[in-house]
Design a protein around this motif. Structure first.
Motif, mmCIF file in Angstrom:
data_model
loop_
_atom_site.group_PDB
_atom_site.id
_atom_site.type_symbol
_atom_site.label_atom_id
_atom_site.label_comp_id
_atom_site.label_asym_id
_atom_site.label_seq_id
_atom_site.Cartn_x
_atom_site.Cartn_y
_atom_site.Cartn_z
ATOM 1 N N ALA A 32 34.457 -10.359 -37.021
ATOM 2 C CA ALA A 32 35.589 -10.191 -37.942
ATOM 3 C C ALA A 32 35.884 -8.717 -38.241
ATOM 4 O O ALA A 32 36.866 -8.412 -38.922
ATOM 5 C CB ALA A 32 35.316 -10.934 -39.243
ATOM 6 N N GLY A 33 35.019 -7.819 -37.767
ATOM 7 C CA GLY A 33 35.206 -6.402 -38.066
ATOM 8 C C GLY A 33 35.006 -6.079 -39.529
ATOM 9 O O GLY A 33 35.626 -5.156 -40.062
ATOM 10 N N ALA A 34 34.133 -6.847 -40.189
ATOM 11 C CA ALA A 34 33.886 -6.673 -41.635
ATOM 12 C C ALA A 34 32.860 -5.562 -41.838
ATOM 13 O O ALA A 34 31.643 -5.802 -41.855
ATOM 14 C CB ALA A 34 33.402 -7.975 -42.246
ATOM 15 N N ALA A 35 33.355 -4.333 -41.990
ATOM 16 C CA ALA A 35 32.470 -3.169 -42.043
ATOM 17 C C ALA A 35 31.484 -3.232 -43.206
ATOM 18 O O ALA A 35 30.345 -2.753 -43.092
ATOM 19 C CB ALA A 35 33.305 -1.893 -42.126
ATOM 20 N N ASP A 36 31.896 -3.807 -44.336
ATOM 21 C CA ASP A 36 30.991 -3.894 -45.482
ATOM 22 C C ASP A 36 29.932 -4.979 -45.295
ATOM 23 O O ASP A 36 28.825 -4.867 -45.820
ATOM 24 C CB ASP A 36 31.783 -4.178 -46.764
ATOM 25 C CG ASP A 36 32.641 -2.986 -47.184
ATOM 26 O OD1 ASP A 36 32.325 -1.857 -46.758
ATOM 27 O OD2 ASP A 36 33.617 -3.192 -47.912
ATOM 28 N N GLY A 37 30.292 -6.027 -44.566
ATOM 29 C CA GLY A 37 29.365 -7.140 -44.403
ATOM 30 C C GLY A 37 28.289 -6.890 -43.373
ATOM 31 O O GLY A 37 27.172 -7.417 -43.486
ATOM 32 N N ILE A 38 28.601 -6.086 -42.355
ATOM 33 C CA ILE A 38 27.651 -5.887 -41.254
ATOM 34 C C ILE A 38 26.323 -5.310 -41.730
ATOM 35 O O ILE A 38 25.262 -5.890 -41.440
ATOM 36 C CB ILE A 38 28.286 -5.010 -40.150
ATOM 37 C CG1 ILE A 38 29.407 -5.789 -39.450
ATOM 38 C CG2 ILE A 38 27.231 -4.573 -39.130
ATOM 39 C CD1 ILE A 38 30.252 -4.950 -38.510
ATOM 40 N N PRO A 39 26.300 -4.186 -42.483
ATOM 41 C CA PRO A 39 24.994 -3.663 -42.906
ATOM 42 C C PRO A 39 24.274 -4.587 -43.889
ATOM 43 O O PRO A 39 23.045 -4.658 -43.892
ATOM 44 C CB PRO A 39 25.336 -2.320 -43.547
ATOM 45 C CG PRO A 39 26.789 -2.398 -43.896
ATOM 46 C CD PRO A 39 27.406 -3.289 -42.866
ATOM 47 N N LYS A 40 25.020 -5.316 -44.727
ATOM 48 C CA LYS A 40 24.369 -6.252 -45.651
ATOM 49 C C LYS A 40 23.639 -7.345 -44.880
ATOM 50 O O LYS A 40 22.489 -7.669 -45.181
ATOM 51 C CB LYS A 40 25.408 -6.892 -46.578
ATOM 52 C CG LYS A 40 26.027 -5.949 -47.587
ATOM 53 C CD LYS A 40 26.711 -6.700 -48.719
ATOM 54 C CE LYS A 40 27.699 -7.732 -48.213
ATOM 55 N NZ LYS A 40 28.365 -8.459 -49.313
ATOM 56 N N PHE A 69 23.592 4.506 -43.296
ATOM 57 C CA PHE A 69 23.624 4.965 -44.684
ATOM 58 C C PHE A 69 23.658 6.499 -44.748
ATOM 59 O O PHE A 69 24.359 7.084 -45.580
ATOM 60 C CB PHE A 69 22.410 4.441 -45.460
ATOM 61 C CG PHE A 69 22.365 2.945 -45.582
ATOM 62 C CD1 PHE A 69 23.529 2.196 -45.694
ATOM 63 C CD2 PHE A 69 21.144 2.269 -45.590
ATOM 64 C CE1 PHE A 69 23.479 0.808 -45.811
ATOM 65 C CE2 PHE A 69 21.093 0.895 -45.713
ATOM 66 C CZ PHE A 69 22.260 0.165 -45.819
ATOM 67 N N GLN A 70 22.896 7.136 -43.882
ATOM 68 C CA GLN A 70 22.880 8.597 -43.859
ATOM 69 C C GLN A 70 24.238 9.146 -43.436
ATOM 70 O O GLN A 70 24.707 10.137 -43.990
ATOM 71 C CB GLN A 70 21.776 9.086 -42.932
ATOM 72 C CG GLN A 70 20.376 8.866 -43.487
ATOM 73 C CD GLN A 70 19.277 9.154 -42.494
ATOM 74 O OE1 GLN A 70 19.470 9.031 -41.277
ATOM 75 N NE2 GLN A 70 18.104 9.536 -42.983
ATOM 76 N N ALA A 71 24.873 8.493 -42.463
ATOM 77 C CA ALA A 71 26.187 8.942 -41.996
ATOM 78 C C ALA A 71 27.221 8.829 -43.112
ATOM 79 O O ALA A 71 28.149 9.647 -43.196
ATOM 80 C CB ALA A 71 26.616 8.128 -40.782
ATOM 81 N N ARG A 72 27.075 7.817 -43.970
ATOM 82 C CA ARG A 72 28.027 7.606 -45.063
ATOM 83 C C ARG A 72 27.634 8.337 -46.337
ATOM 84 O O ARG A 72 28.367 8.320 -47.319
ATOM 85 C CB ARG A 72 28.162 6.106 -45.357
ATOM 86 C CG ARG A 72 28.851 5.320 -44.258
ATOM 87 C CD ARG A 72 29.305 3.954 -44.737
ATOM 88 N NE ARG A 72 28.229 2.971 -44.809
ATOM 89 C CZ ARG A 72 27.774 2.416 -45.911
ATOM 90 N NH1 ARG A 72 28.269 2.764 -47.084
ATOM 91 N NH2 ARG A 72 26.824 1.515 -45.868
ATOM 92 N N GLY A 73 26.453 8.953 -46.328
ATOM 93 C CA GLY A 73 25.982 9.616 -47.538
ATOM 94 C C GLY A 73 25.696 8.647 -48.665
ATOM 95 O O GLY A 73 25.846 8.989 -49.845
ATOM 96 N N ALA A 74 25.258 7.425 -48.315
ATOM 97 C CA ALA A 74 24.988 6.377 -49.307
ATOM 98 C C ALA A 74 23.567 6.564 -49.846
ATOM 99 O O ALA A 74 22.613 5.975 -49.342
ATOM 100 C CB ALA A 74 25.162 4.997 -48.680
ATOM 101 N N GLU A 75 23.434 7.392 -50.880
ATOM 102 C CA GLU A 75 22.111 7.819 -51.332
ATOM 103 C C GLU A 75 21.262 6.672 -51.871
ATOM 104 O O GLU A 75 20.055 6.617 -51.618
ATOM 105 C CB GLU A 75 22.258 8.912 -52.390
ATOM 106 C CG GLU A 75 22.829 10.212 -51.835
ATOM 107 C CD GLU A 75 22.861 11.310 -52.872
ATOM 108 O OE1 GLU A 75 22.553 11.023 -54.058
ATOM 109 O OE2 GLU A 75 23.176 12.450 -52.506
#
Length: 208
Positions: A32-40, A69-75
């Motif tokens: 589905a291209g769900a970018a938020d769902g893939i890492p979860k 997470f590092q690429a997005r800066g998601a601390e």
């Protein structure tokens, strides 16, 4: 739905069910291209892989999450995955690497006053030391952890999610009940900041 059902499997200690549901969820999120769902879904899948004893597979998948997470800066997510890495390396018999990840995660949680994260990382620190290193430090860290869990109403994730042994049980096993209870009480009475400082300054288990 598969993503949510996976957590029901986790609660029921069904790692195969967890892995099956989260693998399906990951495939569907990806399609589905769900970018938020893939890492979860991938994080939840990692847990299923870990609980079946495939530690190399868990590290490979979680490494993908960490890179993202590092690429997005998601601390927060970076600090969160540090605790998970610590658990995997603990189970793999590499306490020195486990300790490095524990300290990295705890440092961020402490600097940002994230009580749930502090409990998670401090509890993991207790388990690592009680399993491989300074049992007295581990028992004091456990005592402080239980205070946070009780007063802040947060979960002891290394035990409840990763299904690692409860640090109180480990303390009694290593030190005997009388000494373990004494050190747990000392940890509970020590300011949390001081316990955190001691953990952050402690060498890895086995270091001279």
């Amino acid at each position: 739905a598969h993503y949510d059902l996976g957590f029901i499997s986790m609660v029921h200690s069904d790692p195969e069910g967890l892995r099956e549901h989260e693998s399906t969820a990951l495939d569907l999120f990806t399609a589905a291209g769900a970018a938020d769902g893939i890492p979860k879904a991938r994080q939840a899948l990692v847990l299923g892989v870990f609980l079946t004893g495939n530690y190399d597979g868990a590290l490979e998948l979680e490494g993908q999450n960490l890179a993202e997470f590092q690429a997005r800066g998601a601390e927060y997510q970076i600090a969160d995955t540090m605790t998970f890495h610590a658990g995997v390396y603990l189970k793999s018999g590499d306490p020195a690497t486990s300790w490095r990840f524990v300290q990295d995660g705890l440092r961020w949680f402490a600097e940002n006053d994230n009580q749930s994260g502090i409990a998670r990382a401090l509890g993991m620190a207790a388990i690592v030391q009680l399993t491989f290193g300074d049992a007295e430090l581990g028992a004091r860290a456990a005592g402080a952890t239980y205070v946070i869990v009780r007063e802040k109403g947060v979960m002891l994730a290394p035990v409840k999610v990763l299904h690692l042994r409860d640090p109180e049980e480990l303390a009694i096993e290593r030190l005997g009940e009388v000494r373990a209870r004494e050190l747990l009480a000392i940890g509970a009475d020590t300011p949390i900041a001081r316990v955190i400082e001691e953990v952050l300054n402690a060498p890895p288990p086995g270091a001279a």
